[in-house]
Design an enzyme around this catalytic site. Structure first.
Site, PDB file in Angstrom:
ATOM      1  N   CYS A 116       0.858  -1.190   0.000  1.00  0.00           N
ATOM      2  CA  CYS A 116       0.000   0.000   0.000  1.00  0.00           C
ATOM      3  C   CYS A 116       0.892   1.237   0.000  1.00  0.00           C
ATOM      4  O   CYS A 116       1.889   1.281   0.720  1.00  0.00           O
ATOM      5  CB  CYS A 116      -0.889   0.004   1.242  1.00  0.00           C
ATOM      6  SG  CYS A 116      -1.999   1.436   1.312  1.00  0.00           S
ATOM      7  N   CYS A 120       0.305   4.602   6.420  1.00  0.00           N
ATOM      8  CA  CYS A 120      -0.238   4.873   7.759  1.00  0.00           C
ATOM      9  C   CYS A 120       0.736   4.309   8.799  1.00  0.00           C
ATOM     10  O   CYS A 120       1.181   3.158   8.677  1.00  0.00           O
ATOM     11  CB  CYS A 120      -1.618   4.248   7.920  1.00  0.00           C
ATOM     12  SG  CYS A 120      -2.795   4.830   6.684  1.00  0.00           S
ATOM     13  N   CYS A 123       0.388   0.824  10.658  1.00  0.00           N
ATOM     14  CA  CYS A 123      -0.051  -0.292   9.823  1.00  0.00           C
ATOM     15  C   CYS A 123       1.135  -1.041   9.227  1.00  0.00           C
ATOM     16  O   CYS A 123       2.031  -0.439   8.630  1.00  0.00           O
ATOM     17  CB  CYS A 123      -0.931   0.260   8.712  1.00  0.00           C
ATOM     18  SG  CYS A 123      -1.330  -0.953   7.456  1.00  0.00           S
ATOM     19  N   GLY A 163      -4.052  -2.483   1.357  1.00  0.00           N
ATOM     20  CA  GLY A 163      -4.207  -1.555   0.241  1.00  0.00           C
ATOM     21  C   GLY A 163      -5.284  -0.512   0.442  1.00  0.00           C
ATOM     22  O   GLY A 163      -6.128  -0.617   1.335  1.00  0.00           O
ATOM     23  N   SER A 218     -11.252   5.985   7.189  1.00  0.00           N
ATOM     24  CA  SER A 218     -10.263   5.740   8.245  1.00  0.00           C
ATOM     25  C   SER A 218      -9.771   7.101   8.706  1.00  0.00           C
ATOM     26  O   SER A 218      -8.817   7.648   8.165  1.00  0.00           O
ATOM     27  CB  SER A 218      -9.098   4.919   7.691  1.00  0.00           C
ATOM     28  OG  SER A 218      -9.553   3.665   7.283  1.00  0.00           O
ATOM     29  N   ASN A 294      -4.250  -1.908  17.555  1.00  0.00           N
ATOM     30  CA  ASN A 294      -3.684  -3.241  17.741  1.00  0.00           C
ATOM     31  C   ASN A 294      -2.166  -3.179  17.799  1.00  0.00           C
ATOM     32  O   ASN A 294      -1.544  -2.397  17.079  1.00  0.00           O
ATOM     33  CB  ASN A 294      -4.134  -4.158  16.595  1.00  0.00           C
ATOM     34  CG  ASN A 294      -5.612  -4.457  16.694  1.00  0.00           C
ATOM     35  OD1 ASN A 294      -6.056  -5.073  17.651  1.00  0.00           O
ATOM     36  ND2 ASN A 294      -6.382  -3.981  15.729  1.00  0.00           N
ATOM     37  N   CYS A 337      -7.097  -4.906  12.457  1.00  0.00           N
ATOM     38  CA  CYS A 337      -6.742  -3.689  11.738  1.00  0.00           C
ATOM     39  C   CYS A 337      -5.270  -3.339  11.946  1.00  0.00           C
ATOM     40  O   CYS A 337      -4.805  -3.252  13.076  1.00  0.00           O
ATOM     41  CB  CYS A 337      -7.627  -2.552  12.239  1.00  0.00           C
ATOM     42  SG  CYS A 337      -7.252  -0.983  11.500  1.00  0.00           S
TER      43      CYS A 337
HETATM   44  S1  SF4 Z   1      -4.143   1.366   7.021  1.00  0.00           S
HETATM   45 FE1  SF4 Z   1      -4.934   0.843   4.979  1.00  0.00          FE
HETATM   46  S2  SF4 Z   1      -4.524   2.685   3.755  1.00  0.00           S
HETATM   47 FE2  SF4 Z   1      -3.242   2.849   5.598  1.00  0.00          FE
HETATM   48  S3  SF4 Z   1      -1.266   1.957   4.991  1.00  0.00           S
HETATM   49 FE3  SF4 Z   1      -2.496   0.327   5.915  1.00  0.00          FE
HETATM   50  S4  SF4 Z   1      -3.461  -0.685   4.191  1.00  0.00           S
HETATM   51 FE4  SF4 Z   1      -2.770   1.309   3.464  1.00  0.00          FE
END
Ligand code: SF4
Length: 351
Positions: A116, A120, A123, A163, A218, A294, A337
């Site tokens: 992605c 973020c 993530c 993604g 988000s 998380n 998440c």
């Molecule tokens: S939270 Fe979603 S949009 Fe943000 S980096 Fe992760 S996968 Fe990509």
């Protein structure tokens, strides 16, 4: 689609299948028969489609393919969620999650990109960078893989895996056509939600899709500075522009949007952040989902204490009654998440 490339049946809408049948000199109803074999009966070869004439089966074997990802690993959580590591034809690996609930629903959380570009900070996927977009067939096949893993049909689909769906809008829209069409997968559009970091031009384009697909933003902070830090891709648009696009979307599809807010201790859980969130939500037809961050190995972010999360919810509820503090699902198998990607050795998350 170039005529030399095999048609990828699982990702084709009925209209695209009808066009293929016309090319092959077949009547349009063969499209519906083929779709039923693929999406309802899950066959793996054209030879198994016994109500198609042998000549058509031979033509389809030459001109089309029934791509199915390989399930490389499957992990079951204590709460019943199953995380699947899927290998695509080019060896790329992605993850999906099948999430059952006590009301009998089975939700498939699907990925739309390998990696992605959004970055973020909480993530795993965002830290791995972008590799490629998935095509419609690769997205739709995750729904059938989730159903197979649970041994029952999927009732809901959320585009919240690896993604940013709206950066792959063309293939996501094709997949939505297949998933929501009763002649294909047949999950009602009101049971499908697309999650995004907030890309106003793409949100406007998604509102032109024929169904009432749900939209989740988000958000994670309604304070510009905090949000730009947490969701770097969002720097391209102001929160005001994103908010306006939500208002337009909600009005176009006549359903509320969801504001997803991942609570991170000491980062976005203050009273001032709660007030910014309620100010953002004012005038938007929205429900707010709060969830504790998380834990992701190697990252410093931690969920606030249960007491601090309840306090945040109560602050928000003073102005926005439609607020829920949700329990995380699948965190013990890194399927929650922000955690996707762990079993593949890569890094992943949830738009
Ligand atoms: S939270 Fe979603 S949009 Fe943000 S980096 Fe992760 S996968 Fe990509």
């Amino acid at each position: 689609m170039p005529s030399s490339a095999p048609a990828r049946i699982a990702g084709m809408s009925i209209e695209e299948l009808e066009a293929l049948m016309a090319e092959l000199g077949q009547p349009a109803y063969r499209a519906r028969q083929t779709a039923a074999w693929v999406h309802r009966r899950g066959v793996r070869s054209f030879d198994s489609m016994t109500d198609l004439p042998a000549e058509l089966r031979a033509l389809l074997s030459e001109r089309a393919e029934l791509a199915q990802p390989l399930v490389r690993e499957s992990r079951r959580s204590r709460d019943g969620s199953v995380k699947l590591l899927l290998e695509l034809e080019d060896g790329e690996r992605i993850e999906s999650v099948a999430i059952p609930d006590e009301d009998g629903r089975l939700t498939a959380c699907v990925s739309t990109q390998a990696g992605c570009p959004c970055g973020c900070v909480f993530c795993m996927t965002g830290r791995s960078g972008y590799r490629r977009n998935l095509d419609s067939a690769e997205i739709v096949c995750q729904v059938s893989a989730a159903a197979s893993s649970a041994g029952r049909p999927v009732t809901n689909v959320v585009f919240m895996g690896m993604g940013e769906p709206l950066l792959n809008l063309e293939e996501v829209t094709r997949a939505l056509s297949v998933i929501t069409d009763r002649r294909c997968v047949g999950i009602g559009s009101r049971h499908v939600t697309v999650s995004t970091v907030g890309i106003p031009p793409a949100i406007d384009r998604l509102s032109g899709f024929r169904g009432q697909v749900g939209l989740a933003l988000s958000l994670h902070s309604a304070v510009e500075q905090t949000r730009r830090r947490l969701v770097p891709y969002s720097r391209r648009w102001s929160l005001a522009d994103i908010r306006e696009s939500l208002v337009r979307y909600s009005s176009a599809v006549n359903r509320p949007v969801t504001l997803e807010y991942c609570l991170i201790g000491g980062v976005n859980d203050s009273r001032a952040e709660a007030e910014a969130l309620t100010a953002f939500a004012r005038g938007v037809r929205a429900k707010i989902n709060l969830i504790g961050c998380n834990r992701v190995e190697g990252l410093p972010w931690r969920s606030p204490s249960p007491r601090a999360m309840k306090a945040f919810r109560d602050w928000v509820a003073e102005s926005c009654p439609v607020v829920t503090l949700r329990a995380s699902r699948g965190s013990d198998i890194s399927a929650a998440c922000g955690q996707l990607g762990g079993v593949s050795g890569g890094v992943s998350g949830s738009g």
